[in-house]
Design an enzyme around this catalytic site. Structure first.
Site, PDB file in Angstrom:
ATOM      1  CG  ASP A  24      65.113  28.480  73.263  1.00 61.82           C
ATOM      2  OD1 ASP A  24      64.759  29.040  74.307  1.00 61.82           O
ATOM      3  OD2 ASP A  24      65.996  28.927  72.512  1.00 61.82           O
ATOM      4  CD  GLU A  25      67.427  29.691  77.953  1.00 61.70           C
ATOM      5  OE1 GLU A  25      68.031  30.515  77.268  1.00 61.70           O
ATOM      6  OE2 GLU A  25      67.224  29.844  79.172  1.00 61.70           O
ATOM      7  CG  ASP A  40      69.713  27.631  75.006  1.00 57.31           C
ATOM      8  OD1 ASP A  40      69.100  27.433  73.953  1.00 57.31           O
ATOM      9  OD2 ASP A  40      70.058  28.754  75.404  1.00 57.31           O
TER      10      ASP A  40
END
Length: 357
Positions: free
Chosen positions: A104-105, A4
């Site tokens: 974003d992960e 993350d």
DNA sequence: CTCTGCCTTAC
DNA sequence: CCAGGTAGGCAGAG
């Protein structure tokens, strides 16, 4: 692993502008309705110290940061997308199976290339170093025997951390946590669980499975039971094709009039149809999204008999749906949007003229 | 089983 | 004080 990128949008802005370092940084989505209308997309940890969080109205965040030297920056979504793609390319390269979640992960299945959790922690360190040297960004990486545990581990490791939860430690680590730390338990579900006497993940683990299924349905009920016991057999797999395309805007002012709404909506129909065409997709369902001034959400939709990507058809159906909706509803609209779904790949669907030959 | 509308989560 | 985009599940009606 679950990797993350830390406070992603705000971190990118800090990276690109060293003058921001050490100050509260708030990346904002301005709706354009008034000077400050809009919400916080991401805040760095300096800003979080003041109680600023994602989803908070910008006006409220400004109030909390009155005395601080805070920087409010408009979101640059396309730019973050390109940054994300570079980071994801590094991550994907490290995994046997890869699954991106949001911008974003990502989950990385690294079972085959490591030997035990110590080794996994070393790999996580190397991944963080590579992303730092290539993109100057920090990550948090959680490691576990399955996706849910890896996700919870990453939450515990933030920011800029690595945390492994070994199989023999899973229960001891997660059971004391408040139950809303379990992925999938949001505000509403948390309230219902507390109502049922469930406060911690441990409470949930010991709650009767059949009762959970009664409360939350067969799918969620079983997921909650298993996850709270550290069990999750969900595979890491690349996401398939996108299933819907939508656009939504905030109107200049609250209104109940069709023409006022359509004025803002017509360009969105164009964008949506163009995006579908560009991807070679035909849509068979058309929907509208209406968000009332009190922030309630209404939707209406209609399925066509033949898939299309024609913006004239799209605009006409959207006009009809809003027309019908506005006749029924009394509350004025604050925001309005368009959604298409039920895709067919262009060329593989039925062709009206040639189908019978 | 399909269509529709709504709820919930999450980033 | 209030964005925007996507996914997935459930329930009721047909």
């Amino acid at each position: 692993m679950l990797a993350d990128i830390d406070y992603f949008y705000a971190q990118v802005e800090e990276r690109d502008n060293p003058l921001l370092k050490g100050k509260p940084v708030i990346v904002c989505v301005f709706s354009g309705r008034t000077e400050d209308s809009g919400v916080v997309a991401t805040a760095n940890y300096e800003a979080r110290k003041y109680g600023v969080k994602s989803g908070m109205p910008i006006a409220l965040a400004k109030k909390k940061l009155l005395k601080a030297d805070a920087k409010f920056i408009p979101m640059r979504h396309d730019y973050y997308k390109t940054v994300s793609e570079k980071v994801m390319a590094v991550l994907r390269d490290k995994a046997d199976a890869f699954e991106q979640v949001g911008i974003d992960e990502a989950y990385l299945d690294v079972s085959l290339k490591i030997n035990g959790f110590d080794d996994a922690e070393r790999l996580a360190g190397m991944i963080k170093e590579e992303v730092m040297s290539k993109e100057r960004l920090t990550l948090s990486i959680g490691i576990g025997p399955n996706k849910v545990i890896a996700k919870m581990a990453s939450d515990l490791s933030k920011p800029n951390g690595i945390k492994a939860i070994r199989p023999e430690d899973v229960v001891n680590v997660i059971h004391p946590l408040p139950v809303d730390r379990l992925p999938g338990v949001g505000k509403k579900t948390y309230d219902r669980m507390v109502e049922a006497g469930i406060a911690t993940v441990g409470d949930l683990a010991h709650f009767d499975r059949a009762k959970l299924v009664n409360l939350f349905g067969i799918s969620l009920g079983n997921y909650f039971h298993n996850a709270a016991n550290g069990v999750d057999d969900d595979l890491v797999h690349e996401k398939g094709e996108q299933e819907s395309i939508s656009r939504i805007v905030t109107l200049k002012e609250d209104t109940n009039e069709l023409e006022g709404v359509m004025e803002s909506i017509r360009p969105l129909c164009e964008e949506v149809a163009d995006k579908a065409s560009k991807r070679g997709l035909l849509f068979r369902s058309i929907g509208i999204i209406a968000i009332t001034k009190d922030l309630g959400i209404r939707t209406r939709s209609k399925s066509l008999h033949v898939a299309t990507n024609d913006k004239v058809i799209l605009t006409k159906v959207v006009d009809e749906l809003f027309s019908k909706y506005l006749e029924e509803s009394k509350v004025k609209l604050r925001r309005a949007g368009v959604l298409v779904s039920n895709f067919e790949k262009k060329g593989t669907g039925q062709d009206v003229l040639t189908r019978y030959f």
